[in-house]
Write a protein that holds these residues in place. Structure first.
Motif, PDB file in Angstrom:
ATOM      1  N   GLY A  45     -15.432  12.064  85.521  1.00 38.71           N
ATOM      2  CA  GLY A  45     -14.534  13.166  85.214  1.00 38.71           C
ATOM      3  C   GLY A  45     -14.988  14.488  85.800  1.00 38.71           C
ATOM      4  N   GLY A  46     -14.163  15.503  85.542  1.00 44.31           N
ATOM      5  CA  GLY A  46     -14.440  16.853  86.017  1.00 44.31           C
ATOM      6  C   GLY A  46     -13.347  17.317  86.953  1.00 44.31           C
ATOM      7  N   GLY A  47     -12.986  18.592  86.819  1.00 41.76           N
ATOM      8  CA  GLY A  47     -11.953  19.158  87.670  1.00 41.76           C
ATOM      9  C   GLY A  47     -10.575  18.638  87.314  1.00 41.76           C
ATOM     10  N   TYR A  48      -9.578  19.183  87.977  1.00 44.78           N
ATOM     11  CA  TYR A  48      -8.214  18.709  87.755  1.00 44.78           C
ATOM     12  C   TYR A  48      -7.324  19.107  88.924  1.00 44.78           C
ATOM     13  N   ILE A  49      -6.150  18.528  88.966  1.00 47.46           N
ATOM     14  CA  ILE A  49      -5.135  18.827  89.980  1.00 47.46           C
ATOM     15  C   ILE A  49      -3.957  19.484  89.276  1.00 47.46           C
ATOM     16  N   ASN A  50      -3.695  20.720  89.606  1.00 51.16           N
ATOM     17  CA  ASN A  50      -2.602  21.451  88.972  1.00 51.16           C
ATOM     18  C   ASN A  50      -1.396  21.505  89.910  1.00 51.16           C
ATOM     19  N   LEU A  51      -0.216  21.348  89.345  1.00 49.66           N
ATOM     20  CA  LEU A  51       1.018  21.441  90.130  1.00 49.66           C
ATOM     21  C   LEU A  51       1.995  22.375  89.442  1.00 49.66           C
ATOM     22  N   LEU A  80      -4.230  13.148  91.258  1.00 44.78           N
ATOM     23  CA  LEU A  80      -3.493  13.363  92.506  1.00 44.78           C
ATOM     24  C   LEU A  80      -2.386  12.326  92.642  1.00 44.78           C
ATOM     25  N   GLN A  81      -2.691  11.084  92.342  1.00 46.52           N
ATOM     26  CA  GLN A  81      -1.676  10.034  92.399  1.00 46.52           C
ATOM     27  C   GLN A  81      -0.504  10.365  91.466  1.00 46.52           C
ATOM     28  N   GLU A  82      -0.809  10.844  90.265  1.00 51.70           N
ATOM     29  CA  GLU A  82       0.234  11.202  89.305  1.00 51.70           C
ATOM     30  C   GLU A  82       1.085  12.363  89.825  1.00 51.70           C
ATOM     31  N   ARG A  83       0.449  13.356  90.433  1.00 49.70           N
ATOM     32  CA  ARG A  83       1.186  14.508  90.952  1.00 49.70           C
ATOM     33  C   ARG A  83       2.096  14.094  92.113  1.00 49.70           C
ATOM     34  N   VAL A  84       1.618  13.189  92.961  1.00 49.11           N
ATOM     35  CA  VAL A  84       2.444  12.713  94.071  1.00 49.11           C
ATOM     36  C   VAL A  84       3.669  11.983  93.533  1.00 49.11           C
ATOM     37  N   THR A  85       3.486  11.170  92.506  1.00 50.77           N
ATOM     38  CA  THR A  85       4.627  10.494  91.883  1.00 50.77           C
ATOM     39  C   THR A  85       5.629  11.506  91.345  1.00 50.77           C
ATOM     40  N   GLU A  86       5.119  12.560  90.723  1.00 51.38           N
ATOM     41  CA  GLU A  86       5.989  13.619  90.197  1.00 51.38           C
ATOM     42  C   GLU A  86       6.771  14.282  91.328  1.00 51.38           C
ATOM     43  N   LEU A  87       6.107  14.537  92.448  1.00 52.14           N
ATOM     44  CA  LEU A  87       6.773  15.185  93.580  1.00 52.14           C
ATOM     45  C   LEU A  87       7.794  14.267  94.237  1.00 52.14           C
ATOM     46  N   GLU A  88       7.533  12.973  94.249  1.00 52.18           N
ATOM     47  CA  GLU A  88       8.489  12.023  94.812  1.00 52.18           C
ATOM     48  C   GLU A  88       9.805  12.049  94.048  1.00 52.18           C
ATOM     49  N   ASN A  89       9.753  12.436  92.794  1.00 54.22           N
ATOM     50  CA  ASN A  89      10.943  12.444  91.942  1.00 54.22           C
ATOM     51  C   ASN A  89      11.507  13.847  91.710  1.00 54.22           C
ATOM     52  N   TRP A  90      11.038  14.822  92.486  1.00 51.96           N
ATOM     53  CA  TRP A  90      11.501  16.210  92.347  1.00 51.96           C
ATOM     54  C   TRP A  90      12.754  16.396  93.202  1.00 51.96           C
ATOM     55  N   LYS A  91      13.905  16.312  92.597  1.00 49.99           N
ATOM     56  CA  LYS A  91      15.169  16.363  93.328  1.00 49.99           C
ATOM     57  C   LYS A  91      15.437  17.731  93.940  1.00 49.99           C
ATOM     58  N   ASP A  92      14.917  18.784  93.332  1.00 55.28           N
ATOM     59  CA  ASP A  92      15.185  20.136  93.828  1.00 55.28           C
ATOM     60  C   ASP A  92      14.092  20.658  94.749  1.00 55.28           C
ATOM     61  N   GLY A  93      13.105  19.820  95.061  1.00 57.15           N
ATOM     62  CA  GLY A  93      11.985  20.265  95.884  1.00 57.15           C
ATOM     63  C   GLY A  93      12.333  20.363  97.357  1.00 57.15           C
ATOM     64  N   MET A 130      -7.071   5.928  98.054  1.00 57.82           N
ATOM     65  CA  MET A 130      -6.773   7.245  98.613  1.00 57.82           C
ATOM     66  C   MET A 130      -5.823   7.151  99.804  1.00 57.82           C
ATOM     67  N   GLN A 131      -5.930   6.095 100.602  1.00 54.88           N
ATOM     68  CA  GLN A 131      -4.961   5.938 101.685  1.00 54.88           C
ATOM     69  C   GLN A 131      -3.556   5.754 101.129  1.00 54.88           C
ATOM     70  N   ASN A 132      -3.424   4.975 100.075  1.00 54.09           N
ATOM     71  CA  ASN A 132      -2.123   4.825  99.424  1.00 54.09           C
ATOM     72  C   ASN A 132      -1.563   6.180  99.003  1.00 54.09           C
ATOM     73  N   THR A 133      -2.386   6.947  98.293  1.00 51.90           N
ATOM     74  CA  THR A 133      -1.924   8.226  97.746  1.00 51.90           C
ATOM     75  C   THR A 133      -1.595   9.226  98.837  1.00 51.90           C
ATOM     76  N   LEU A 134      -2.480   9.353  99.833  1.00 52.29           N
ATOM     77  CA  LEU A 134      -2.261  10.358 100.874  1.00 52.29           C
ATOM     78  C   LEU A 134      -1.137   9.963 101.821  1.00 52.29           C
TER      79      LEU A 134
END
Length: 300
Positions: A45-51, A80-93, A130-134
């Motif tokens: 653990g440690g650190g975080y990814i903010n969106l 990071l994987q969770e944030r990418v999933t969130e962005l994939e579903n952002w219709k207004d992005g 990481m290759q999957n996520t990136l």
């Protein structure tokens, strides 16, 4: 004849998969056990990814682990994987800026996790994860920019290549230091670097572990430009202003533009053309198209 039909079927299948959200490079057929590697990564653990997602359709993703120069811990990889999933579903992005907290980008992997997961199989699993996520990040229907403040080292340098563009601040650097660690890039950075700057330049940057400052990065085509300010807040505002010139207009149109470009980059020509046709059909006769026709904006 049979070979030709098989190739056509393969490319059609690839095109359909390409248009689906969340499709990964690796799965259990490749020996990738995602849930097992997630359990291991969760231990570090440690650190975080903010969106944050703004009303103007611009998202800001922040790598936040400043005590380790924003190095990726195991839990940050999972986030990071969770944030990418969130962005994939952002219709207004429409766009995405990625930067690091406290005026530095990212120094790659947290060495504590690296030391604890040093077996070849663990390394390969992290590589596939990481290759999957990136790859999913690179394929987002958003125009993405890496804002490089301070240092982007190792995996951090690789991360910048998963964005469509790179902007650098005065005094910043991108450096693929993998050779000095007895490694090569494993997060997809080498393959993407070749696409960006060509094989000759990529070989020099990797084999020499060369420090790339903003001026050199722009010359090589690795970065778009050097922003005026090195101040963390001001440079983020400048990056937003730079990105705004490419994200004006309806989200569905900006996303369609990104999708056809991604198809052209990743698919063979015939498959890319078919994908372009499919995406074209989603915007033809749509609200933005009809409004433009009503206003006769094409020749203005």
């Amino acid at each position: 004849m049979a070979v030709s039909l098989w190739k056509s079927l393969l490319q059609t299948t690839k095109s359909r998969l390409f248009l689906q959200r969340g499709v990964s490079l690796y799965n259990s057929a490749h020996g990738f056990e995602e849930e097992e590697i997630k359990k291991k990564l969760q231990q570090f653990g440690g650190g975080y990814i903010n969106l944050s997602k703004e009303d103007n359709g611009i998202g800001v993703l922040t790598l936040n682990n400043p005590k380790l120069m924003n190095a990726f811990t195991g839990t940050m990889m999972l986030e990071l994987q969770e944030r990418v999933t969130e962005l994939e579903n952002w219709k207004d992005g429409k766009g995405l800026i990625i930067h690091g907290a406290e005026n530095t980008f990212c120094s790659g992997s947290d060495l504590n996790a690296v030391r604890a997961m040093s077996s070849p199989q663990d390394g390969i699993n992290i590589c596939m994860f990481m290759q999957n996520t990136l790859t999913r990040l690179k394929r987002l229907p958003l125009i993405s920019v890496a804002l490089v403040q301070g240092k982007a080292l190792g995996g951090g340098a690789e991360f910048t290549t998963a964005c469509d563009f790179r902007l650098m601040t005065p005094g910043s650097e991108i450096r693929f230091v993998h050779k000095q660690m007895g490694l090569v890039p494993g997060w997809g950075g080498a393959a993407r670097l070749v696409q960006i700057v060509g094989s000759g330049v990529a070989l020099k940057l990797l084999s020499g572990a060369l420090k790339v400052d903003p001026e050199r990065a722009v010359y090589l085509g690795l970065a778009e430009e050097t922003l005026p300010s090195s101040d963390e807040t001001r440079s983020l505002e400048e990056a937003q202003g730079w990105l705004n010139q490419y994200t004006k207009g309806p989200a569905e149109v900006i996303q369609a533009v990104k999708k056809v470009v991604t198809a052209g980059r990743e698919l063979q020509l015939e498959a890319a053309l078919r994908t372009e046709k499919d995406i074209f059909g989603t915007v033809w006769g749509g609200p933005a198209n009809l409004q433009a026709l009503a206003q006769s904006t094409k020749h203005k």
